[in-house]
Scaffold this motif. Structure first.
Motif, mmCIF file in Angstrom:
data_model
loop_
_atom_site.group_PDB
_atom_site.id
_atom_site.type_symbol
_atom_site.label_atom_id
_atom_site.label_comp_id
_atom_site.label_asym_id
_atom_site.label_seq_id
_atom_site.Cartn_x
_atom_site.Cartn_y
_atom_site.Cartn_z
ATOM 1 N N ASP A 117 0.766 -1.053 0.096
ATOM 2 C CA ASP A 117 -0.178 -0.050 0.009
ATOM 3 C C ASP A 117 0.845 1.434 -0.135
ATOM 4 O OD1 ASP A 117 -2.474 -1.197 -0.134
ATOM 5 O OD2 ASP A 117 -2.513 -1.264 2.145
ATOM 6 N N VAL A 118 1.855 1.261 0.598
ATOM 7 C CA VAL A 118 2.826 2.293 0.894
ATOM 8 C C VAL A 118 3.950 2.453 -0.343
ATOM 9 C CG1 VAL A 118 2.187 2.775 2.913
ATOM 10 C CG2 VAL A 118 4.311 1.427 2.666
ATOM 11 N N ARG A 119 4.569 1.209 -0.657
ATOM 12 C CA ARG A 119 5.333 1.110 -1.583
ATOM 13 C C ARG A 119 5.096 1.352 -2.912
ATOM 14 N NH1 ARG A 119 7.282 -3.580 2.118
ATOM 15 N NH2 ARG A 119 9.341 -2.933 2.908
ATOM 16 N N ARG A 120 4.040 0.913 -3.559
ATOM 17 C CA ARG A 120 3.748 0.960 -4.835
ATOM 18 C C ARG A 120 3.619 2.417 -5.104
ATOM 19 N NH1 ARG A 120 1.501 -4.299 -7.816
ATOM 20 N NH2 ARG A 120 2.670 -5.678 -6.730
ATOM 21 N N PRO A 121 2.989 3.106 -4.544
ATOM 22 C CA PRO A 121 2.820 4.619 -4.928
ATOM 23 C C PRO A 121 3.951 5.523 -4.936
ATOM 24 C CG PRO A 121 0.959 4.081 -3.285
ATOM 25 C CD PRO A 121 1.938 2.871 -3.214
ATOM 26 N N LEU A 122 5.011 4.930 -4.213
ATOM 27 C CA LEU A 122 6.202 5.508 -3.920
ATOM 28 C C LEU A 122 7.442 5.002 -5.081
ATOM 29 C CD1 LEU A 122 6.481 5.746 -0.167
ATOM 30 C CD2 LEU A 122 6.028 7.633 -1.746
ATOM 31 N N GLY A 123 6.964 3.926 -5.696
ATOM 32 C CA GLY A 123 7.988 3.333 -6.889
ATOM 33 C C GLY A 123 8.944 2.633 -5.933
ATOM 34 N N ILE A 124 8.682 2.018 -5.037
ATOM 35 C CA ILE A 124 9.675 1.016 -4.243
ATOM 36 C C ILE A 124 9.025 -0.463 -4.286
ATOM 37 C CG2 ILE A 124 10.606 0.457 -2.066
ATOM 38 C CD1 ILE A 124 9.942 3.428 -0.951
ATOM 39 N N ALA A 125 10.446 -1.087 -4.869
ATOM 40 C CA ALA A 125 9.753 -2.573 -4.945
ATOM 41 C C ALA A 125 10.353 -3.328 -3.943
ATOM 42 C CB ALA A 125 10.511 -3.174 -6.267
ATOM 43 N N ARG A 126 9.712 -4.546 -3.387
ATOM 44 C CA ARG A 126 10.253 -5.555 -2.472
ATOM 45 C C ARG A 126 9.843 -6.967 -3.022
ATOM 46 N NH1 ARG A 126 12.582 -6.707 1.977
ATOM 47 N NH2 ARG A 126 11.872 -8.154 3.311
ATOM 48 N N ALA A 127 11.030 -7.737 -2.924
ATOM 49 C CA ALA A 127 10.607 -9.311 -3.086
ATOM 50 C C ALA A 127 10.174 -10.092 -1.664
ATOM 51 C CB ALA A 127 11.893 -9.877 -3.644
ATOM 52 N N TYR A 128 8.723 -10.293 -1.578
ATOM 53 C CA TYR A 128 8.724 -10.922 -0.336
ATOM 54 C C TYR A 128 8.719 -12.556 -0.565
ATOM 55 C CZ TYR A 128 6.035 -6.474 0.327
ATOM 56 O OH TYR A 128 5.907 -5.110 0.203
ATOM 57 N N ASP A 129 8.819 -13.059 0.635
ATOM 58 C CA ASP A 129 8.921 -14.574 0.878
ATOM 59 C C ASP A 129 7.694 -15.078 -0.053
ATOM 60 O OD1 ASP A 129 8.004 -17.151 2.753
ATOM 61 O OD2 ASP A 129 10.030 -16.877 2.243
ATOM 62 N N PRO A 130 8.049 -16.057 -0.865
ATOM 63 C CA PRO A 130 7.058 -16.645 -1.712
ATOM 64 C C PRO A 130 5.765 -17.501 -0.842
ATOM 65 C CG PRO A 130 9.047 -16.904 -2.838
ATOM 66 C CD PRO A 130 9.369 -16.451 -1.422
ATOM 67 N N GLY A 131 6.429 -18.198 0.328
ATOM 68 C CA GLY A 131 5.678 -18.917 1.106
ATOM 69 C C GLY A 131 4.439 -18.024 1.766
ATOM 70 N N ALA A 132 4.945 -17.008 2.168
ATOM 71 C CA ALA A 132 4.180 -15.949 2.889
ATOM 72 C C ALA A 132 3.095 -15.380 2.142
ATOM 73 C CB ALA A 132 5.168 -14.919 3.435
ATOM 74 N N VAL A 133 3.683 -15.027 0.824
ATOM 75 C CA VAL A 133 2.534 -14.694 -0.069
ATOM 76 C C VAL A 133 1.497 -15.546 -0.559
ATOM 77 C CG1 VAL A 133 2.228 -13.852 -2.515
ATOM 78 C CG2 VAL A 133 4.329 -12.988 -1.144
ATOM 79 N N ALA A 134 2.014 -16.967 -0.463
ATOM 80 C CA ALA A 134 1.021 -17.980 -0.835
ATOM 81 C C ALA A 134 0.063 -18.027 0.445
ATOM 82 C CB ALA A 134 1.713 -19.277 -1.222
ATOM 83 N N ASP A 135 0.457 -18.217 1.505
ATOM 84 C CA ASP A 135 -0.482 -18.402 2.640
ATOM 85 C C ASP A 135 -1.268 -17.186 2.737
ATOM 86 O OD1 ASP A 135 1.155 -20.636 3.489
ATOM 87 O OD2 ASP A 135 2.325 -19.509 5.030
ATOM 88 N N ALA A 136 -1.011 -15.772 2.627
ATOM 89 C CA ALA A 136 -1.830 -14.723 2.852
ATOM 90 C C ALA A 136 -2.643 -14.794 1.666
ATOM 91 C CB ALA A 136 -0.877 -13.388 2.459
#
Length: 211
Positions: A117-136
Motif C-alpha cells: 500500500d505504501v511502496r507501490r505509490p512511492l515506486g519502491i519494489a520488494r521481493a517478499y517470501d513466496p511462501g508468505a505470499v501464498a499463505d496470505a
C-alpha cells in the motif's frame, strides 16, 4: 505456514529502512488503501502492532463496534505530529508479538498488503517470501468480503500465478504475479491492469458492483 513472528519482524525492519529516507512530501502521497496517505498507513501498522486481544476489545467498544471507525481511531491515535515521530513509534514496535483476535495468517496479510500500500505509490519494489505470499493469498480468497476477503468476488474464476506454483479456483483464468493476485484478493483494484486472462473482465465488473 511461514514462520510468523520472524517474518513479521523482518518485514517491519524492511519497511522502516524503505521509509526512513523519504522526503517530507512523499508522506502525504495517497496509498493504495483508500482514503489513507502513506503516513496514515504507517500509523495504522503501529496501532495494529500494539493491539493485543484486550486492547482490541476495548478499542472496538470505544468505536461502538464499527470496525472502520476503530481503524481510523487507531490511525489518529498513532500518527505522530511529524513522519519522524511516527517512524520512531514504528521502530519501537518492531519486536512486539501481539495480535488481535484473528487467525495468525492475517499478520502475514497485514505486513505484505500494507507494505505494498505504501511502496507501490512511492515506486519502491520488494521481493517478499513466496511462501508468505501464498499463505496470505490462500487466506484472502477463502475469506468473505465482510471479513476483508474476496471469496464471493473470485468465485467461479481460476486465479493462477505466473511466477509461482499457485492456483486457486475453477473457471475463466486470471493470471499474474503471485503478489498481484494477493493484492487483488485484498481488494486493491489498481493491480487489475497488471493481470491477464478472460476472467479479468469479470473481476472488474464484480469490484465495480461492490462500489
Amino acid at each position: 505456514m511461514t514462520a510468523l513472528w520472524p517474518f513479521v519482524r523482518a518485514e517491519r525492519l524492511a519497511l522502516l529502512a524503505d521509509l526512513e529516507p523519504l522526503a517530507a512530501d512523499a508522506w502525504e502521497q495517497p496509498s493504495l488503501c483508500a482514503g489513507w496517505t502513506v503516513h496514515d498507513v504507517l500509523a495504522h501498522l503501529v496501532d495494529v502492532a500494539r493491539t493485543s486481544v484486550p486492547r482490541f476489545v476495548l478499542t472496538m467498544a470505544r468505536a461502538r463496534f464499527d470496525f472502520d471507525r476503530q481503524n481510523q481511531d487507531g490511525v489518529d491515535r498513532e500518527r505522530g505530529a511529524t513522519p519522524a515521530e511516527t517512524l520512531e513509534r514504528w521502530r519501537a514496535v518492531v519486536d512486539l508479538r501481539r495480535s488481535p483476535p484473528a487467525p495468525r495468517v492475517t499478520r502475514l496479510v497485514e505486513e505484505i498488503v500494507h507494505g505494498e500500500d505504501v511502496r507501490r505509490p512511492l515506486g519502491i519494489a520488494r521481493a517478499y517470501d513466496p511462501g508468505a505470499v501464498a499463505d496470505a493469498f490462500g487466506w484472502q480468497v477463502r475469506t468473505s468480503e465482510a471479513m476483508g476477503g474476496t471469496r464471493q468476488t473470485v468465485s467461479g474464476l481460476t486465479l493462477a500465478a505466473t511466477d509461482a506454483d499457485l492456483v486457486h479456483g475453477d473457471g475463466p483464468r486470471v493470471e499474474g504475479r503471485a503478489l498481484d493476485l494477493l493484492l487483488v484478493s485484498a481488494g486493491r483494484t489498481v493491480v487489475l491492469d497488471d493481470l491477464a486472462g478472460p476472467g479479468v473482465s469479470t473481476l472488474r465488473e464484480r469490484f465495480a458492483a461492490r462500489g
